[in-house]
Write a protein that holds these residues in place. Sequence first.
Motif, PDB file in Angstrom:
ATOM      1  N   PHE A 147       0.817  -1.207   0.000  1.00 53.33           N
ATOM      2  CA  PHE A 147       0.000   0.000   0.000  1.00 53.33           C
ATOM      3  C   PHE A 147       0.860   1.270   0.000  1.00 53.33           C
ATOM      4  CE2 PHE A 147      -2.732  -3.326   1.404  1.00 53.33           C
ATOM      5  CZ  PHE A 147      -4.004  -2.975   0.982  1.00 53.33           C
ATOM      6  N   ASN A 148       2.151   1.125   0.297  1.00 51.41           N
ATOM      7  CA  ASN A 148       3.047   2.285   0.417  1.00 51.41           C
ATOM      8  C   ASN A 148       2.447   3.344   1.341  1.00 51.41           C
ATOM      9  OD1 ASN A 148       5.601   2.079  -0.988  1.00 51.41           O
ATOM     10  ND2 ASN A 148       4.385   1.818  -2.854  1.00 51.41           N
ATOM     11  N   GLN A 149       1.761   2.874   2.362  1.00 51.37           N
ATOM     12  CA  GLN A 149       1.081   3.773   3.294  1.00 51.37           C
ATOM     13  C   GLN A 149       0.766   3.005   4.566  1.00 51.37           C
ATOM     14  OE1 GLN A 149       0.229   7.121   3.245  1.00 51.37           O
ATOM     15  NE2 GLN A 149      -0.455   6.714   5.326  1.00 51.37           N
ATOM     16  N   ILE A 150       0.988   3.627   5.712  1.00 48.95           N
ATOM     17  CA  ILE A 150       0.600   3.026   6.978  1.00 48.95           C
ATOM     18  C   ILE A 150      -0.749   3.602   7.409  1.00 48.95           C
ATOM     19  CG2 ILE A 150       2.983   2.613   7.685  1.00 48.95           C
ATOM     20  CD1 ILE A 150       2.805   5.111   9.433  1.00 48.95           C
ATOM     21  N   TYR A 151      -1.466   2.863   8.237  1.00 45.53           N
ATOM     22  CA  TYR A 151      -2.741   3.396   8.720  1.00 45.53           C
ATOM     23  C   TYR A 151      -2.769   3.525  10.244  1.00 45.53           C
ATOM     24  CZ  TYR A 151      -5.126  -0.803  10.563  1.00 45.53           C
ATOM     25  OH  TYR A 151      -5.523  -1.879  11.318  1.00 45.53           O
ATOM     26  N   LYS A 152      -1.622   3.225  10.882  1.00 44.98           N
ATOM     27  CA  LYS A 152      -1.447   3.469  12.310  1.00 44.98           C
ATOM     28  C   LYS A 152      -0.045   4.023  12.518  1.00 44.98           C
ATOM     29  CE  LYS A 152      -2.360  -0.793  13.188  1.00 44.98           C
ATOM     30  NZ  LYS A 152      -2.578  -2.102  13.853  1.00 44.98           N
ATOM     31  N   ARG A 154       1.992   3.566  14.877  1.00 41.93           N
ATOM     32  CA  ARG A 154       2.935   2.582  15.391  1.00 41.93           C
ATOM     33  C   ARG A 154       3.433   1.621  14.310  1.00 41.93           C
ATOM     34  NH1 ARG A 154      -1.971   0.863  17.925  1.00 41.93           N
ATOM     35  NH2 ARG A 154      -2.772  -1.127  17.132  1.00 41.93           N
ATOM     36  N   ASP A 155       2.929   1.775  13.084  1.00 45.68           N
ATOM     37  CA  ASP A 155       3.417   0.950  11.986  1.00 45.68           C
ATOM     38  C   ASP A 155       4.699   1.503  11.383  1.00 45.68           C
ATOM     39  OD1 ASP A 155       1.389  -0.861  12.257  1.00 45.68           O
ATOM     40  OD2 ASP A 155       0.115   0.003  10.708  1.00 45.68           O
ATOM     41  N   LYS A 156       5.296   2.501  12.037  1.00 36.49           N
ATOM     42  CA  LYS A 156       6.592   3.037  11.629  1.00 36.49           C
ATOM     43  C   LYS A 156       7.448   3.206  12.873  1.00 36.49           C
ATOM     44  CE  LYS A 156       8.668   6.729   8.833  1.00 36.49           C
ATOM     45  NZ  LYS A 156       8.400   7.962   8.039  1.00 36.49           N
ATOM     46  N   GLU A 180      -7.942  -5.163   9.084  1.00 38.32           N
ATOM     47  CA  GLU A 180      -6.631  -5.758   8.845  1.00 38.32           C
ATOM     48  C   GLU A 180      -6.555  -7.169   9.415  1.00 38.32           C
ATOM     49  OE1 GLU A 180      -1.906  -4.616   9.422  1.00 38.32           O
ATOM     50  OE2 GLU A 180      -3.392  -3.887  10.869  1.00 38.32           O
ATOM     51  N   ILE A 181      -5.917  -8.063   8.669  1.00 35.37           N
ATOM     52  CA  ILE A 181      -5.592  -9.394   9.178  1.00 35.37           C
ATOM     53  C   ILE A 181      -4.267  -9.282   9.924  1.00 35.37           C
ATOM     54  CG2 ILE A 181      -5.070 -11.788   8.573  1.00 35.37           C
ATOM     55  CD1 ILE A 181      -6.844 -11.470   6.123  1.00 35.37           C
ATOM     56  N   HIS A 182      -4.261  -9.670  11.178  1.00 34.25           N
ATOM     57  CA  HIS A 182      -3.098  -9.457  12.041  1.00 34.25           C
ATOM     58  C   HIS A 182      -1.902 -10.263  11.562  1.00 34.25           C
ATOM     59  CE1 HIS A 182      -0.695  -8.758  15.571  1.00 34.25           C
ATOM     60  NE2 HIS A 182      -0.630 -10.056  15.825  1.00 34.25           N
ATOM     61  N   LEU A 183      -0.740  -9.591  11.497  1.00 30.72           N
ATOM     62  CA  LEU A 183       0.511 -10.247  11.137  1.00 30.72           C
ATOM     63  C   LEU A 183       1.128 -10.844  12.399  1.00 30.72           C
ATOM     64  CD1 LEU A 183       2.650 -10.869   8.991  1.00 30.72           C
ATOM     65  CD2 LEU A 183       3.626  -8.604   9.412  1.00 30.72           C
ATOM     66  N   GLN A 184       1.377 -12.148  12.397  1.00 30.78           N
ATOM     67  CA  GLN A 184       1.720 -12.866  13.613  1.00 30.78           C
ATOM     68  C   GLN A 184       3.141 -12.614  14.107  1.00 30.78           C
ATOM     69  OE1 GLN A 184      -0.435 -14.954  15.360  1.00 30.78           O
ATOM     70  NE2 GLN A 184      -2.062 -14.277  13.993  1.00 30.78           N
ATOM     71  N   ASN A 185       4.128 -12.595  13.226  1.00 36.34           N
ATOM     72  CA  ASN A 185       5.517 -12.690  13.681  1.00 36.34           C
ATOM     73  C   ASN A 185       6.379 -11.479  13.354  1.00 36.34           C
ATOM     74  OD1 ASN A 185       5.336 -13.271  10.926  1.00 36.34           O
ATOM     75  ND2 ASN A 185       7.165 -14.552  10.953  1.00 36.34           N
ATOM     76  N   ARG A 186       5.802 -10.400  12.854  1.00 38.75           N
ATOM     77  CA  ARG A 186       6.585  -9.209  12.549  1.00 38.75           C
ATOM     78  C   ARG A 186       5.776  -7.964  12.880  1.00 38.75           C
ATOM     79  NH1 ARG A 186      10.540  -9.275   8.545  1.00 38.75           N
ATOM     80  NH2 ARG A 186      10.762  -7.075   9.127  1.00 38.75           N
ATOM     81  N   ARG A 187       6.486  -6.866  13.197  1.00 36.91           N
ATOM     82  CA  ARG A 187       5.827  -5.567  13.359  1.00 36.91           C
ATOM     83  C   ARG A 187       5.874  -4.770  12.074  1.00 36.91           C
ATOM     84  NH1 ARG A 187       8.358  -2.083  17.757  1.00 36.91           N
ATOM     85  NH2 ARG A 187       6.763  -0.656  16.960  1.00 36.91           N
ATOM     86  N   LYS A 201       5.399  -0.718   8.120  1.00 42.26           N
ATOM     87  CA  LYS A 201       4.504  -1.796   7.720  1.00 42.26           C
ATOM     88  C   LYS A 201       3.719  -1.313   6.502  1.00 42.26           C
ATOM     89  CE  LYS A 201       1.078  -5.022   9.547  1.00 42.26           C
ATOM     90  NZ  LYS A 201       0.163  -5.306  10.680  1.00 42.26           N
ATOM     91  N   LEU A 202       4.358  -1.423   5.342  1.00 39.74           N
ATOM     92  CA  LEU A 202       3.759  -0.944   4.099  1.00 39.74           C
ATOM     93  C   LEU A 202       2.924  -2.031   3.416  1.00 39.74           C
ATOM     94  CD1 LEU A 202       6.814   0.988   2.584  1.00 39.74           C
ATOM     95  CD2 LEU A 202       4.961   1.882   4.016  1.00 39.74           C
TER      96      LEU A 202
END
Length: 359
Positions: A147-152, A154-156, A180-187, A201-202
């Motif tokens: 998406f080349n865009q964060i929506y929170k 804390r995603d940066k 959003e579907i939660h990403l389990q093992n990475r921020r 988190k792009l």
Amino acid sequence: MLAQPVNFLCWNVRGLNCPGRRATVHEMIVSTTCHIVCLQETKLDDVDQFGASSLGGHRLRNFAQRPALGTRGGILVLWDEATIGLSNVSISEFCLSADVQIQACGTTFKLTTVYGPTTSSRKDDFFAELLTHKPVAGVKWVVMGDFNQIYKARDKNKRNVNLSRINRFRAALNLCELREIHLQNRRFTWSNERQNPTLCKLDSIFCNDEWDIHFGTHILHALSSSLSDHCPLLLAEDSGPRRPRTFKFENFWASIPGFQDVVKEAWHHDSGHFEPCQNLFHKLKRTGACLSKWSRTLFSQAKIHFRAALMVILRLDVAQETRELSAGEIQLRARLKRRVIGLAVIERSRKKQCSRIRI
């Protein structure tokens, strides 16, 4: 749980314009045994059937594409026709959408893969375009890509974020009724890979309530970033991708020393059966098992190095989210990224040797 699980791989590959990169992407796809693969930033203005097959192998030969503009952008979707069917493909400036049907059970949903703009002036155009792909009420919908865009915020990992643009993106997602579907093992999913890296988190996967309810057993994991600065996202059923367990005879085996000895030893092994059909079945099964084991001893070294390199890259990717990598660690990751391309080329040449394709 679905009668036939459908697994997805989503990845910004940062270009498919050299054989080494294509071989590396192919090995990543094969290792996941996914049914749908969504690639962004292919940097290819056209993909033909041969190019798609070189990436997806014999299973993922069907494809749809949003061509790149010169060497910028580009979206490619590969799928396994034996498992799913795609129809009603629609292409816009930043998105590629299609209706997906699972062959085994007839379940349908809409898939949209995106490659968002990098320039700030086009962000709002992208948000508006995403809304045009929203299906009618009651249709299951999943959206994935870069998406080349964060929506929170804390995603940066750094504080220089554009809160106004974040709010506009979040508003667009709300209008699309996506979660959003939660990403389990990475921020984070992207890094500029510098000494003091910027992490974002792009890459994300969103879905509406209908899709989430029906595919509730799917779990999202990040894989090793390998050759890219983006990590691949694997959305698979919680039991994991199913791997076929079938014996495949490789023609080039017969030209390798030791082949006949392996066959003779396996064939003359006492089966303990006296009925001819059972005896033949035992001999064939044992010979196939011995040949498979023998083959693994020949070619496992390159595969082990390839998997080990991917694992170390993944560990370094995760480590940089909580601390700065040392100069040695940054150099190690750079060397490993070059190494996986070389190992993928070796594996690709082996497969070309045992195929009937001449390049």
